[in-house]
Design a protein around this motif. Structure first.
Motif, PDB file in Angstrom:
ATOM      1  N   GLY A   1       0.814  -1.207   0.000  1.00  0.00           N
ATOM      2  CA  GLY A   1       0.000   0.000   0.000  1.00  0.00           C
ATOM      3  C   GLY A   1       0.847   1.256   0.000  1.00  0.00           C
ATOM      4  O   GLY A   1       0.441   2.300  -0.503  1.00  0.00           O
ATOM      5  N   CYS A   2       2.059   1.147   0.562  1.00  0.00           N
ATOM      6  CA  CYS A   2       2.970   2.294   0.611  1.00  0.00           C
ATOM      7  C   CYS A   2       3.745   2.465  -0.687  1.00  0.00           C
ATOM      8  O   CYS A   2       4.577   3.365  -0.797  1.00  0.00           O
ATOM      9  CB  CYS A   2       3.942   2.141   1.777  1.00  0.00           C
ATOM     10  SG  CYS A   2       3.145   2.198   3.400  1.00  0.00           S
ATOM     11  N   GLN A   3       3.508   1.575  -1.660  1.00  0.00           N
ATOM     12  CA  GLN A   3       4.140   1.707  -2.966  1.00  0.00           C
ATOM     13  C   GLN A   3       3.229   2.420  -3.957  1.00  0.00           C
ATOM     14  O   GLN A   3       3.578   2.580  -5.125  1.00  0.00           O
ATOM     15  CB  GLN A   3       4.531   0.323  -3.495  1.00  0.00           C
ATOM     16  CG  GLN A   3       5.561  -0.391  -2.631  1.00  0.00           C
ATOM     17  CD  GLN A   3       5.927  -1.760  -3.169  1.00  0.00           C
ATOM     18  OE1 GLN A   3       5.780  -2.032  -4.349  1.00  0.00           O
ATOM     19  NE2 GLN A   3       6.407  -2.635  -2.291  1.00  0.00           N
ATOM     20  N   ASP A   4       2.072   2.840  -3.489  1.00  0.00           N
ATOM     21  CA  ASP A   4       1.158   3.603  -4.333  1.00  0.00           C
ATOM     22  C   ASP A   4       1.842   4.903  -4.763  1.00  0.00           C
ATOM     23  O   ASP A   4       2.539   5.538  -3.955  1.00  0.00           O
ATOM     24  CB  ASP A   4      -0.118   3.914  -3.549  1.00  0.00           C
ATOM     25  CG  ASP A   4      -1.123   4.683  -4.377  1.00  0.00           C
ATOM     26  OD1 ASP A   4      -1.019   5.926  -4.424  1.00  0.00           O
ATOM     27  OD2 ASP A   4      -2.001   4.047  -4.979  1.00  0.00           O
ATOM     28  N   PRO A   5       1.694   5.324  -6.029  1.00  0.00           N
ATOM     29  CA  PRO A   5       2.362   6.548  -6.498  1.00  0.00           C
ATOM     30  C   PRO A   5       2.078   7.777  -5.639  1.00  0.00           C
ATOM     31  O   PRO A   5       2.960   8.619  -5.447  1.00  0.00           O
ATOM     32  CB  PRO A   5       1.810   6.719  -7.917  1.00  0.00           C
ATOM     33  CG  PRO A   5       1.514   5.328  -8.365  1.00  0.00           C
ATOM     34  CD  PRO A   5       1.008   4.622  -7.136  1.00  0.00           C
ATOM     35  N   LYS A   6       0.865   7.891  -5.094  1.00  0.00           N
ATOM     36  CA  LYS A   6       0.557   9.031  -4.228  1.00  0.00           C
ATOM     37  C   LYS A   6       1.424   9.006  -2.974  1.00  0.00           C
ATOM     38  O   LYS A   6       1.942  10.037  -2.533  1.00  0.00           O
ATOM     39  CB  LYS A   6      -0.922   9.009  -3.826  1.00  0.00           C
ATOM     40  CG  LYS A   6      -1.898   9.321  -4.945  1.00  0.00           C
ATOM     41  CD  LYS A   6      -3.321   9.351  -4.401  1.00  0.00           C
ATOM     42  CE  LYS A   6      -4.333   9.679  -5.489  1.00  0.00           C
ATOM     43  NZ  LYS A   6      -5.716   9.743  -4.955  1.00  0.00           N
TER      44      LYS A   6
END
Length: 338
Positions: free
Chosen positions: A112-117
């Motif tokens: 989830g922490c690899q999301d572009p945002k």
């Protein structure tokens, strides 16, 4: 722009974004980050981050569902910059610039922490140099229509040192501020295959726009960020400028000539902006050699394919003019170009 920001800080964002990063972002704009009032964020209570995570996320979601003027101009500006790179393409640009600058951005184990945002927010806070470079590269790629200035001569190298950079940045800031575009001005400097590229991030004129908030239309004002792009080739002595109002392009060219080339007036020649013209040919004393005609004559009279018409079509004339050398070509060559 307001609606796009609402889409960025949507419920999915507030449910999944790392609360530590979000707290640091909001603390940048609280009137007193150490207080519980958070007066700079329309009274948002920063103490919620010390409580249960679910409660903090609910409070943040309620805050972002409120009117944008409650965010504060600084937070709005930051969120727009992060949203600019908070997508798949932006992620790749961030990684490319991190590698170029020698930074290693290690993916979090939590997918989830690899999301572009998430990555864009983390890099914005922890690696501002990488973030600024990525933002500049995005601006360079977006500028496809550039005005061009020819210098007085070729081979004049740009002299980029600390003094020149500071002088250019000061003068550029004054130029943009004079046009009611705010005081913020940051310049990125990049060399690329013999070209010197500058990306000038600056404020734009205050914009007023209607937004829909909870079913009702309101009007908000904000100052968006803009980018100007300059690209100089010493070999050709030419400067390309994009993102600058037409009335200010000559001023920007002179600013570059004075501070970076140390050659005031270098782009102020009579034909500095008249780069592509047939007039020198038409003014020449000697006629075209036997069997040759001028481009203007040919494109006005039509090709062999259009002998039955008075002149070639507009499209054919345009194709012809863009397909052959500017000074002359044989009639046979011209016939083959349409």
């Amino acid at each position: 722009m307001g609606m796009n920001l609402k889409k960025f800080v949507n419920p999915k964002f507030t449910r999944t974004i790392d609360l530590g990063l979000l707290r640091r972002l909001m603390e940048r704009h609280a009137a007193d980050p150490g207080s519980e009032s958070g007066a700079g964020l329309n009274g948002f209570d920063m103490a919620v981050f010390d409580g249960p995570p679910d409660g903090a996320r609910e409070a943040v979601q309620r805050f972002f569902m409120g009117p944008e003027e409650g965010y504060g101009e600084g937070l709005v500006s930051d969120l727009h910059r992060i949203a600019e790179l908070g997508h798949a393409n932006g992620l790749q640009i961030i990684l490319e610039q991190a590698r170029r600058l020698g930074f290693e951005i290690v993916p979090e184990r939590d997918e989830g922490c690899q999301d572009p945002k998430h990555v864009a927010l983390a890099v914005f806070l922890d690696h501002p140099r990488v973030f600024d470079a990525a933002s500049d590269m995005l601006a360079l790629a977006a500028r496809v229509s550039l005005a061009e200035f020819a210098g007085l001569e070729e081979g004049v190298e740009a002299e980029i040192d600390a003094v020149a950079r500071a002088a250019f940045e000061r003068a550029a800031a004054i130029l943009f501020e004079a046009d009611f575009q705010g005081r913020y001005c940051r310049v990125g400097w990049y060399e690329d295959g013999g070209e010197t590229n500058l990306v000038v991030a600056h404020g734009a004129a205050i914009t007023t726009t209607p937004v829909v908030d909870r079913g009702a239309e309101r009007v908000i004002s904000y100052r968006p960020a803009e980018h100007a792009v300059l690209s100089y080739s010493a070999d050709g002595g030419r400067l390309k400028i994009g993102g600058v109002p037409k009335a200010r392009r000559a001023d920007m060219a002179e600013l570059f000539a004075k501070t970076i080339l140390r050659r005031p007036g270098f782009f102020a020649g009579t034909d500095a902006q008249n780069l592509y013209t047939l007039e020198p040919i038409e003014r020449a004393a000697s006629p075209f050699p036997s069997g040759m005609i001028s481009i203007r004559e040919f494109c006005a009279s039509g090709s062999s394919r259009h002998r039955s018409t008075a002149s070639a079509s507009t499209r054919d004339r345009a194709r012809c003019a863009s397909s052959i050398p500017i000074w002359h070509a044989t009639a046979a060559t011209m016939r083959s170009c349409v």
